[in-house]
Motif scaffolding. Structure first.
Motif, PDB file in Angstrom:
ATOM      1  N   THR A 274       2.280  -9.681   2.918  1.00  0.00           N
ATOM      2  CA  THR A 274       2.734 -10.940   2.799  1.00  0.00           C
ATOM      3  C   THR A 274       2.514 -12.026   1.607  1.00  0.00           C
ATOM      4  OG1 THR A 274       0.624 -11.636   4.041  1.00  0.00           O
ATOM      5  CG2 THR A 274       2.855 -11.451   5.281  1.00  0.00           C
ATOM      6  N   LEU A 275       1.291 -11.614   0.881  1.00  0.00           N
ATOM      7  CA  LEU A 275       0.896 -12.392  -0.270  1.00  0.00           C
ATOM      8  C   LEU A 275       1.854 -11.658  -1.357  1.00  0.00           C
ATOM      9  CD1 LEU A 275      -0.443 -14.087  -2.192  1.00  0.00           C
ATOM     10  CD2 LEU A 275      -2.340 -12.482  -2.065  1.00  0.00           C
ATOM     11  N   ASP A 276       2.019 -10.405  -1.246  1.00  0.00           N
ATOM     12  CA  ASP A 276       3.027  -9.622  -2.332  1.00  0.00           C
ATOM     13  C   ASP A 276       4.264 -10.067  -2.454  1.00  0.00           C
ATOM     14  OD1 ASP A 276       3.272  -7.431  -4.387  1.00  0.00           O
ATOM     15  OD2 ASP A 276       4.793  -6.853  -2.946  1.00  0.00           O
ATOM     16  N   GLY A 277       4.652 -10.381  -1.268  1.00  0.00           N
ATOM     17  CA  GLY A 277       6.403 -10.655  -0.838  1.00  0.00           C
ATOM     18  C   GLY A 277       6.390 -12.051  -1.510  1.00  0.00           C
ATOM     19  N   ALA A 278       5.500 -13.074  -1.263  1.00  0.00           N
ATOM     20  CA  ALA A 278       5.358 -14.453  -1.935  1.00  0.00           C
ATOM     21  C   ALA A 278       5.509 -14.626  -3.326  1.00  0.00           C
ATOM     22  CB  ALA A 278       4.327 -15.328  -1.253  1.00  0.00           C
TER      23      ALA A 278
ATOM     24  N   THR B 174      -5.943 -12.194  -7.263  1.00  0.00           N
ATOM     25  CA  THR B 174      -5.932 -11.718  -5.823  1.00  0.00           C
ATOM     26  C   THR B 174      -5.795 -10.340  -5.544  1.00  0.00           C
ATOM     27  OG1 THR B 174      -3.600 -12.168  -5.697  1.00  0.00           O
ATOM     28  CG2 THR B 174      -5.351 -14.134  -4.995  1.00  0.00           C
ATOM     29  N   LEU B 175      -4.449  -9.938  -5.646  1.00  0.00           N
ATOM     30  CA  LEU B 175      -4.285  -8.486  -5.151  1.00  0.00           C
ATOM     31  C   LEU B 175      -4.615  -7.407  -6.121  1.00  0.00           C
ATOM     32  CD1 LEU B 175      -0.365  -9.098  -4.312  1.00  0.00           C
ATOM     33  CD2 LEU B 175      -2.266  -8.502  -2.756  1.00  0.00           C
ATOM     34  N   ASP B 176      -4.784  -7.833  -7.434  1.00  0.00           N
ATOM     35  CA  ASP B 176      -5.539  -6.845  -8.653  1.00  0.00           C
ATOM     36  C   ASP B 176      -6.785  -6.937  -8.810  1.00  0.00           C
ATOM     37  OD1 ASP B 176      -2.723  -5.738  -8.641  1.00  0.00           O
ATOM     38  OD2 ASP B 176      -2.029  -6.787 -10.177  1.00  0.00           O
ATOM     39  N   ALA B 177      -7.430  -7.959  -8.285  1.00  0.00           N
ATOM     40  CA  ALA B 177      -8.789  -7.891  -8.779  1.00  0.00           C
ATOM     41  C   ALA B 177      -9.799  -7.171  -8.211  1.00  0.00           C
ATOM     42  CB  ALA B 177      -9.318  -9.411  -8.313  1.00  0.00           C
ATOM     43  N   ALA B 178     -10.739  -6.793  -9.026  1.00  0.00           N
ATOM     44  CA  ALA B 178     -12.035  -5.864  -8.489  1.00  0.00           C
ATOM     45  C   ALA B 178     -12.732  -6.622  -7.562  1.00  0.00           C
ATOM     46  CB  ALA B 178     -12.656  -5.374  -9.627  1.00  0.00           C
TER      47      ALA B 178
ATOM     48  N   GLU C  66       7.757 -11.963 -12.979  1.00  0.00           N
ATOM     49  CA  GLU C  66       6.637 -11.842 -14.155  1.00  0.00           C
ATOM     50  C   GLU C  66       6.233 -13.439 -14.897  1.00  0.00           C
ATOM     51  OE1 GLU C  66       5.188  -9.432 -15.372  1.00  0.00           O
ATOM     52  OE2 GLU C  66       6.062  -8.595 -13.639  1.00  0.00           O
ATOM     53  N   HIS C  67       6.774 -14.446 -13.747  1.00  0.00           N
ATOM     54  CA  HIS C  67       6.156 -15.787 -14.303  1.00  0.00           C
ATOM     55  C   HIS C  67       4.628 -15.822 -14.438  1.00  0.00           C
ATOM     56  CE1 HIS C  67       5.322 -20.101 -13.949  1.00  0.00           C
ATOM     57  NE2 HIS C  67       6.723 -20.288 -13.763  1.00  0.00           N
ATOM     58  N   PRO C  68       4.152 -16.452 -15.567  1.00  0.00           N
ATOM     59  CA  PRO C  68       3.007 -16.539 -16.059  1.00  0.00           C
ATOM     60  C   PRO C  68       1.952 -16.983 -15.018  1.00  0.00           C
ATOM     61  CG  PRO C  68       4.399 -17.261 -17.839  1.00  0.00           C
ATOM     62  CD  PRO C  68       5.114 -17.115 -16.686  1.00  0.00           C
ATOM     63  N   MET C  69       2.351 -17.949 -14.074  1.00  0.00           N
ATOM     64  CA  MET C  69       1.429 -18.318 -13.040  1.00  0.00           C
ATOM     65  C   MET C  69       1.388 -17.344 -11.928  1.00  0.00           C
ATOM     66  SD  MET C  69      -0.014 -21.309 -13.874  1.00  0.00           S
ATOM     67  CE  MET C  69      -0.310 -22.203 -12.380  1.00  0.00           C
ATOM     68  N   ALA C  70       2.381 -16.733 -11.541  1.00  0.00           N
ATOM     69  CA  ALA C  70       2.494 -15.889 -10.575  1.00  0.00           C
ATOM     70  C   ALA C  70       1.706 -14.516 -10.790  1.00  0.00           C
ATOM     71  CB  ALA C  70       4.017 -15.267 -10.556  1.00  0.00           C
ATOM     72  N   ARG C  71       1.722 -14.275 -12.311  1.00  0.00           N
ATOM     73  CA  ARG C  71       1.016 -13.130 -12.920  1.00  0.00           C
ATOM     74  C   ARG C  71      -0.564 -13.321 -12.805  1.00  0.00           C
ATOM     75  NH1 ARG C  71       3.002 -11.851 -18.701  1.00  0.00           N
ATOM     76  NH2 ARG C  71       1.192 -10.175 -18.566  1.00  0.00           N
ATOM     77  N   LEU C  72      -0.714 -14.544 -12.939  1.00  0.00           N
ATOM     78  CA  LEU C  72      -2.209 -14.994 -13.023  1.00  0.00           C
ATOM     79  C   LEU C  72      -2.944 -14.956 -11.483  1.00  0.00           C
ATOM     80  CD1 LEU C  72      -4.718 -16.337 -14.014  1.00  0.00           C
ATOM     81  CD2 LEU C  72      -3.913 -18.695 -13.573  1.00  0.00           C
ATOM     82  N   LEU C  73      -1.688 -15.486 -10.616  1.00  0.00           N
ATOM     83  CA  LEU C  73      -2.373 -15.362  -9.153  1.00  0.00           C
ATOM     84  C   LEU C  73      -2.305 -13.744  -8.913  1.00  0.00           C
ATOM     85  CD1 LEU C  73      -3.229 -17.389  -7.018  1.00  0.00           C
ATOM     86  CD2 LEU C  73      -0.647 -17.492  -6.212  1.00  0.00           C
ATOM     87  N   ARG C  74      -1.592 -13.004  -9.090  1.00  0.00           N
ATOM     88  CA  ARG C  74      -1.676 -11.870  -8.567  1.00  0.00           C
ATOM     89  C   ARG C  74      -2.940 -11.030  -9.165  1.00  0.00           C
ATOM     90  NH1 ARG C  74       1.851  -7.966  -6.816  1.00  0.00           N
ATOM     91  NH2 ARG C  74       3.719  -9.537  -6.747  1.00  0.00           N
ATOM     92  N   ALA C  75      -3.382 -11.287 -10.674  1.00  0.00           N
ATOM     93  CA  ALA C  75      -4.314 -10.860 -11.131  1.00  0.00           C
ATOM     94  C   ALA C  75      -5.668 -11.165 -10.633  1.00  0.00           C
ATOM     95  CB  ALA C  75      -4.514 -11.274 -12.532  1.00  0.00           C
TER      96      ALA C  75
END
Length: 525
Positions: free
Chosen positions: A460-464, A481-485, A470-479
């Motif tokens: 659900t988060l990935d879908g949002a 959350t979903l991609d963070a160690a 590749e919007h910079p704010m979306a990339r930051l939030l993905r980094a």
């Protein structure tokens, strides 16, 4: 009681002691994490007494937590806390010990009276009572209302589903500030005669509602006349200082206690009422630009204050529909009940729809507008009406907004009195998103409700986020959350009770970070 005798304790104390030790290890207060010992038998924590407490990997927000079979006493944990703390934190440690003991008393009180309380609760108030009886996902002593004795909890705390009458005070009009929407609002408020005051005061004074717990504070204010007669039967909501005051009306009032830490006082600073109203208007502007979002805001524009932390009030007007606090979803039986009534028994579908709305709303706020809400599980509700489910948001005075992002979106920057509500640091916004939206509103609910909660949250988060590419704010939030160690966490006990602001450096005790835990979305346990 000795530490060894405490090993045979039964009841709530071992449960609470384990939660307290988990929090101290998670926040690494005074280097507590350095007391972890690794050996062939696994990981253990060394108490001040010399006893080794077995730890298990995981726990939703931390690497290691007290193993389920371990029996602890508060005395053992607090002795260790005192041993590691510096003298400068002695008063904070003592205050936290008080929180612990008052929490234990509150838990035991609920064990004795909670079942009868729920039998009295009917309708919407039942969900408020159930939500209030759910322990906070992170803060171990959240059931404590500092300084409120057992009889006060039974009379006024929401988990006991009481009903009581409000008190009233006449305040000189020259001290009163009302929001424009409040000027002609009568609502459930009485006339002077109904509370035993002479009518001649109408020209010089205005009536203010007073919570019975706050009556001693108000009685001593010069020029304020406390009415002799109570008026208006109310019932507390999940937030103890907010009461049900009429049909789809809540009334928020200050009370002299603290919850979620010594520094989280439940009085009301006058400026927060206006800031909350401004924040709500900002969110309404956002929703006017996002008509597809099934989100509704509680109306919190009607308020008044008299420049005193115990002379203030706010009316909350609720939308139509059946309203269930999100925090209640973690209470036993609530999710199956709601699923049976609204989702043909499909709990997972209900949770999936909730998460989809939650992330669609909060990701758009973050990426498109630079807004992060402090809307945790207690400030969110599900609204069921006309065959649909919507998300209701309330209490917006803790949001964080980026002026540059607001400007880019064509929105005016609100003139908040609290400058801490504005930042142009996107990582500060991400900290709020992770610790509030992800941890408390999503994970704490989903992991207790369904299998493979991590996968459901990820999807659900990935879908949002996918909406923004590749919007910079979306990339930051993905980094973050979903991609963070690892995922950031808040040091709530440290900032709110154990360490004063001068030493911790916390500008806002509710936005103080410095801890982290495993990313349960990438490495679920």
């Amino acid at each position: 009681m000795s530490a060894m005798a405490g090993l045979h304790s039964v009841g709530r104390e071992p449960y609470l002691a384990g939660r307290v030790l988990n929090a101290l290890i998670r926040e690494d207060f005074a280097g507590m994490a350095s007391r972890l010992e690794r050996g062939r038998d696994g990981v253990a924590f060394a108490l001040a007494s010399g006893r080794r407490v077995r730890l298990a990997p995981g726990g939703l927000f931390q690497d290691f937590s007290v193993s389920p079979e371990v029996t602890l006493t508060l005395a053992e944990v607090l002795e260790t806390l005192e041993a590691v703390a510096t003298p400068a934190d002695a008063s904070g440690v003592a205050a936290f010990a008080t929180e612990c003991h008052e929490t234990l008393a509150a838990l035991e009180l609920y064990d004795r009276h909670g079942a009868q309380a729920l039998e009295r609760a009917r309708g919407p108030i039942r969900y408020e009572a159930l939500a209030a009886a759910v322990d906070h996902p992170v803060y171990p002593t959240a059931r404590c209302r500092l300084g409120v004795p057992a009889e006060g909890l039974l009379a006024y705390a929401p988990e006991f589903a009481p009903a009581f009458d409000l008190r009233w005070a006449a305040v000189p009009r020259e001290r009163v500030t009302l929001a424009p929407e409040a000027e002609d609002f009568a609502g459930p408020f009485p006339g002077l005669a109904e509370v035993g005051l002479p009518g001649r005061l109408a020209d010089t004074h205005r009536l203010f509602p007073v919570h019975p717990l706050a009556l001693p504070m108000v009685t001593g204010i010069p020029g304020v006349i406390v009415a002799g007669l109570p008026y208006l039967r109310v019932r507390p909501t999940l937030s103890m200082r907010t009461v049900v005051a009429g049909e789809r009306l809540h009334l928020k009032l200050p009370i002299p206690t603290s919850t979620l830490g010594l520094r989280n006082r439940r009085s009301i600073k006058p400026a927060t009422l206006r800031d909350g109203a401004l924040a709500e208007r900002l969110l309404r502007d956002v929703l006017s630009e996002e008509p597809d979002l099934p989100v509704v805001l509680a109306d919190e524009q009607i308020h008044g204050h008299a420049e005193h932390e115990y002379l203030g009030w706010m009316i909350r007007r609720l939308p139509p529909g059946e309203i269930v606090p999100v925090a209640a979803l973690a209470a036993p039986g609530v999710l199956p009940e709601l699923a049976a009534r609204f989702y043909r028994g499909a709990v997972r579908s209900l949770i999936r729809d909730y998460l989809t709305i939650l992330f669609a709303w909060n990701v758009r706020l973050f990426v498109r507008y630079g807004i992060a809400l402090e809307a945790h599980q207690q400030n969110l509700s599900l609204v069921f009406a006309d065959g649909t489910m919507r998300l209701m948001v309330k209490d917006n005075d803790g949001l964080l907004a980026a002026p540059d992002r607001l400007g880019a979106a064509g929105l005016a920057v609100p003139g908040f009195a609290d400058e801490r509500m504005l930042t142009d640091d996107p990582h500060s916004l991400a900290d709020v998103f992770v610790t509030i939206t992800l941890h408390l509103a999503a994970a704490a609910i989903a992991f207790a409700a369904v299998e493979d909660a991590a996968g459901l949250i990820r999807d659900t988060l990935d879908g949002a986020l996918a909406e923004f590419g590749e919007h910079p704010m979306a990339r930051l939030l993905r980094a973050r959350t979903l991609d963070a160690a690892r995922l950031v966490g808040k040091s709530m006990v440290t900032a709110a009770t154990l360490v004063d602001k001068e030493r911790s450096g916390a500008r806002d005790v509710n936005k103080f970070y410095g801890t982290s835990g495993p990313n349960y979305l990438r490495f679920p346990r």
